[in-house]
Scaffold this active site. Structure first.
Site, PDB file in Angstrom:
ATOM      1  CE  LYS A 164     -25.806 -40.544  -4.675  1.00  0.00           C
ATOM      2  NZ  LYS A 164     -24.850 -39.985  -5.651  1.00  0.00           N
ATOM      3  CG  ASP A 182     -24.413 -41.744  -8.382  1.00  0.00           C
ATOM      4  OD1 ASP A 182     -25.533 -42.154  -8.031  1.00  0.00           O
ATOM      5  OD2 ASP A 182     -23.607 -41.206  -7.591  1.00  0.00           O
ATOM      6  CG  HIS A 241     -25.902 -37.928  -0.430  1.00  0.00           C
ATOM      7  ND1 HIS A 241     -25.131 -37.064  -1.160  1.00  0.00           N
ATOM      8  CD2 HIS A 241     -25.169 -39.057  -0.328  1.00  0.00           C
ATOM      9  CE1 HIS A 241     -24.001 -37.640  -1.485  1.00  0.00           C
ATOM     10  NE2 HIS A 241     -23.992 -38.855  -0.989  1.00  0.00           N
ATOM     11  CE1 TYR A 254     -21.045 -37.406  -3.915  1.00  0.00           C
ATOM     12  CE2 TYR A 254     -21.463 -38.070  -6.182  1.00  0.00           C
ATOM     13  CZ  TYR A 254     -21.407 -38.372  -4.836  1.00  0.00           C
ATOM     14  OH  TYR A 254     -21.713 -39.647  -4.416  1.00  0.00           O
TER      15      TYR A 254
END
Length: 284
Positions: free
Chosen positions: A78, A44, A110, A49
């Site tokens: 996301k 994930d 997200h 990120y």
């Protein structure tokens, strides 16, 4: 590793590796190497990120090492809140290019609001709808095997279900014994949406909860295993994050023990409606 069948027939592992704050190629490589070695097949990530490219590159190198191919793994990313609305298609395509593995198995919105707008901004619902329509188009094109949402409330999800052409397959939210999410889980079950938990350990706070520690000691398990088992035993997916090989291994060992009814009640009884991450309820 057990899997769940999503509402479009796609199989998704119940346990995946979370990668929030896993940064730097060497760290990403070593973490994914350990995870693959211990049976993880789901990973994930997210645009925000900042590690999509490193994850994609590492997987290309690691899959042959572990005797695996692209079809053996499940990759989630996301849409960044900054890309909501008119920028959604471009944001989706950036994620696809960054991970660079042909397609993504699951792509999520997200956050229900657009970055830079106030939570109560009345433009948020239309922006969410535009984002979803962009994701539906890429789903139809085979770029995403499934699409879903993250941090949506029941109200956000209900509105989406009222207009979508492709039903969301997954809702990813904060969920743990301090935030049981029983009503949201029931709504997802009725709607055919799989609930997946993040922050299953309460960002670490639940690891020192006396009742969790006591139960773990009685069962000969770690507190993390008990917390993760509480979720998967309800059919809730989990994505524990660690960069430590030993913890990565232990967090995957959830299917060789069972929590009794009293154990489950004890853990659910810790509910205090406490959120350790973000609260989406104010988002219009």
């Amino acid at each position: 590793m057990q899997s769940v069948e999503l509402n479009n027939g796609v199989e998704m592992p119940l346990v995946g590796l979370g990668t929030f704050k896993v940064k730097g190629y060497q760290v990403v490589y070593q973490t994914l190497d350990a995870a693959l070695g211990h049976g993880y097949r789901s990973f994930d990530t997210a645009s925000v990120y900042g590690n999509e490219t490193d994850i994609g590159t590492a997987l290309k190198e690691l899959l042959p090492k572990h005797g695996l191919s692209r079809g053996d793994i499940f990759v989630t990313s996301k849409l960044a809140p900054a890309d909501h609305g008119a920028d959604a298609r471009a944001g989706c395509l950036r994620s696809l290019a960054a991970v660079d593995c042909g397609y993504l198995d699951l792509y999520l919105v997200h956050w229900p609001g657009r970055q830079g707008w106030k939570s109560e901004d009345p433009r948020n619902p239309a922006s969410r709808r535009q984002s979803w329509e962009a994701m539906e188009a890429l789903y139809r094109d085979g770029k995403f095997r499934a699409i879903g949402v993250s941090n949506y409330t029941a109200g956000h999800l209900r509105a989406l279900l009222a207009h979508c052409q492709v039903r969301p397959a997954v809702l990813q939210v904060e969920c743990h014994p301090h935030l049981v999410q029983s009503e949201l889980l029931a709504f997802c079950s009725e709607s055919g949406v799989h609930l997946q938990a993040y922050s299953s350990l309460g960002t670490g706070r639940l690891l020192t909860e006396p009742k969790v520690k006591g139960l773990a000691e009685r069962l000969g398990r770690t507190p993390a295993q008990v917390l993760l088992r509480w979720a998967v035993q309800q059919g809730i997916g989990v994505i524990p994050k660690s960069t430590h090989p030993e913890r990565i291994a232990l967090n995957a060992r959830l299917f060789d023990f069972h929590l009794g009814d009293e154990d489950m009640e004890l853990l659910s009884g810790l509910h205090s409606d406490t959120r350790y991450c973000w609260d989406p309820r104010p988002v219009a």
